[in-house]
Design an enzyme around this catalytic site. Sequence first.
Site, short mmCIF file in Angstrom:
data_model
loop_
_atom_site.label_atom_id
_atom_site.label_comp_id
_atom_site.label_asym_id
_atom_site.label_seq_id
_atom_site.Cartn_x
_atom_site.Cartn_y
_atom_site.Cartn_z
N HIS A 158 -18.86 35.46 -9.48
CA HIS A 158 -19.20 33.90 -9.51
C HIS A 158 -19.00 33.27 -8.57
CE1 HIS A 158 -16.17 35.59 -13.21
NE2 HIS A 158 -16.84 34.81 -13.35
N LYS A 162 -14.57 29.48 -7.38
CA LYS A 162 -13.26 30.26 -8.39
C LYS A 162 -12.17 30.75 -7.87
CE LYS A 162 -12.68 33.17 -11.66
NZ LYS A 162 -12.71 32.46 -13.25
N1 LIG Z 1 -13.83 30.49 -20.87
C1 LIG Z 1 -14.64 30.03 -20.37
O1 LIG Z 1 -16.03 30.62 -21.08
C2 LIG Z 1 -14.45 29.29 -18.92
C3 LIG Z 1 -13.43 29.70 -18.43
N2 LIG Z 1 -13.53 28.94 -17.23
C4 LIG Z 1 -12.01 28.31 -16.63
O2 LIG Z 1 -12.60 27.26 -16.62
C5 LIG Z 1 -11.42 26.22 -15.99
C6 LIG Z 1 -12.12 25.25 -15.00
O3 LIG Z 1 -13.00 25.92 -14.40
P1 LIG Z 1 -14.00 25.02 -13.73
O4 LIG Z 1 -14.55 23.52 -14.26
O5 LIG Z 1 -15.13 25.91 -13.09
O6 LIG Z 1 -12.60 23.78 -12.58
P2 LIG Z 1 -12.60 22.81 -11.68
O7 LIG Z 1 -11.76 22.70 -10.61
O8 LIG Z 1 -13.88 22.55 -10.95
O9 LIG Z 1 -12.42 21.73 -13.35
C7 LIG Z 1 -10.58 21.53 -12.85
C8 LIG Z 1 -10.21 20.02 -13.64
O10 LIG Z 1 -9.06 20.29 -14.81
C9 LIG Z 1 -8.66 19.36 -13.33
N3 LIG Z 1 -7.45 18.98 -13.76
C10 LIG Z 1 -6.04 20.23 -13.21
N4 LIG Z 1 -4.97 19.92 -13.31
C11 LIG Z 1 -5.14 18.57 -14.51
C12 LIG Z 1 -4.08 17.97 -15.25
N5 LIG Z 1 -2.39 18.06 -14.76
N6 LIG Z 1 -4.82 17.24 -16.38
C13 LIG Z 1 -6.01 16.54 -16.27
N7 LIG Z 1 -6.91 17.44 -15.38
C14 LIG Z 1 -6.16 18.32 -14.60
C15 LIG Z 1 -9.41 19.18 -12.47
O11 LIG Z 1 -8.72 17.96 -11.47
C16 LIG Z 1 -10.02 19.28 -12.09
O12 LIG Z 1 -11.26 18.14 -12.94
C17 LIG Z 1 -11.14 27.80 -14.59
O13 LIG Z 1 -9.43 28.56 -14.72
C18 LIG Z 1 -12.50 28.68 -15.21
O14 LIG Z 1 -11.36 30.07 -14.80
C19 LIG Z 1 -14.88 28.36 -16.82
C20 LIG Z 1 -15.66 28.53 -17.50
C21 LIG Z 1 -16.12 29.61 -18.69
O1 LIG Z 2 -14.24 30.10 -13.14
C1 LIG Z 2 -15.76 30.28 -13.58
O2 LIG Z 2 -16.46 29.98 -12.76
C2 LIG Z 2 -16.25 30.97 -15.11
N1 LIG Z 2 -14.48 31.54 -15.38
C3 LIG Z 2 -15.00 32.40 -16.77
C4 LIG Z 2 -13.15 33.70 -16.26
O3 LIG Z 2 -12.70 33.77 -15.26
O4 LIG Z 2 -14.35 35.07 -16.45
C5 LIG Z 2 -15.85 32.81 -17.17
C6 LIG Z 2 -16.98 32.80 -16.83
O5 LIG Z 2 -17.24 33.98 -15.85
C7 LIG Z 2 -16.71 31.61 -15.25
#
Ligand SMILES: NC(=O)C1=CN([C@@H]2O[C@H](COP(=O)(O)OP(=O)(O)OC[C@H]3O[C@@H](n4cnc5c(N)ncnc54)[C@H](O)[C@@H]3O)[C@@H](O)[C@H]2O)C=CC1
Ligand SMILES: O=C(O)C1=N[C@H](C(=O)O)C[C@H](O)C1
Length: 269
Positions: A158, A162
């Site tokens: 990643h 991350k």
């Molecule tokens: N399940 C899936 O398919 C995927 C999951 N993810 C997960 O999603 C999460 C976010 O990833 P990214 O967008 O890359 O991170 P990022 O750090 O770019 O975005 C997270 C956002 O959440 C906000 N945030 C945090 N606490 C908050 C609160 N109390 N109230 C409102 N907003 C709040 C932050 O200010 C930030 O804008 C991670 O846990 C990642 O692993 C990411 C991509 C795919």
């Molecule tokens: O943090 C990310 O970017 C992603 N998080 C998810 C994970 O923890 O598997 C899904 C994806 O791989 C991207």
Amino acid sequence: MGNLPGIVITGASGRMGQMLLRTVLASDKCRLAGAVERTGNPWVGRDVGEMLGGQHVGVTVTDDALEAFAKAQAVIDFTAPAATVEFAALAAQARAVHVIGTTGLEAEHLAKIAAAARHAVIVRAGNMSLGVNLLVKLTQKVAEALDADWDVEIVEAHHNKKIDAPSGTALMLGEAAAEGRGVSLAQMRESGRDGITGARAHGAIGFSAIRGGDIVGEHDVIFAGAGERVILRHVATDRGIFARGALRAAIWGQNKSPGEYDMIDVLGL
Ligand SMILES: NC(=O)C1=CN([C@@H]2O[C@H](COP(=O)(O)OP(=O)(O)OC[C@H]3O[C@@H](n4cnc5c(N)ncnc54)[C@H](O)[C@@H]3O)[C@@H](O)[C@H]2O)C=CC1
Ligand SMILES: O=C(O)C1=N[C@H](C(=O)O)C[C@H](O)C1
């Protein structure tokens, strides 16, 4: 337009938040009902369209999650564990479907999410893409077919921002391998090797994490046998795959009974 399910995006300014906003705004199956960020974030009080670099869309980013959730049918949440637990309680209070993409959730978070799911529909998956959920099923099948002489190693890569490891996806794949073998992942999990580790434990399910640059997400499940290897791989090149899956889950969850579901349920795999 008014009859389409209204969606709130939390973590609006994040990598996934922005992708989700664009996906909802482009969809003819739902409407954007709100956008939430944490207090002090520069997006709070600004129009979503303006912050995405385009025209105003008439939705102002707020730090009042409950007020936003009360006007919506679903909340799509890719933020951080503490925020997600808080949002699960608020979404349940508002009777909105809560789609959780956040990873790095520990047992204490999962218990609170399970409690919220007694009152509302929650769809949670460490990866919302069709390809990865198919890979989960394939991993389970291969693990069923091969015995514990085949070492299972899960390697994920990643981007350098991350914060959790192994990834949520790697853990889903590890759970699938463990289920296929009829063992508990908690007992067989092996990660973070360094130094004189001793030989690999027979039957262990190993995890390795690479972090660098702008890698969206790559996962290999390696079954290493004597004289041969089977490697299952998924490569994500566009975060749109996660956003489209999450939107599908939000729509699928409408009118379902309260409970916790995953993307295998949504996709019918
Ligand atoms: N399940 C899936 O398919 C995927 C999951 N993810 C997960 O999603 C999460 C976010 O990833 P990214 O967008 O890359 O991170 P990022 O750090 O770019 O975005 C997270 C956002 O959440 C906000 N945030 C945090 N606490 C908050 C609160 N109390 N109230 C409102 N907003 C709040 C932050 O200010 C930030 O804008 C991670 O846990 C990642 O692993 C990411 C991509 C795919
Ligand atoms: O943090 C990310 O970017 C992603 N998080 C998810 C994970 O923890 O598997 C899904 C994806 O791989 C991207």
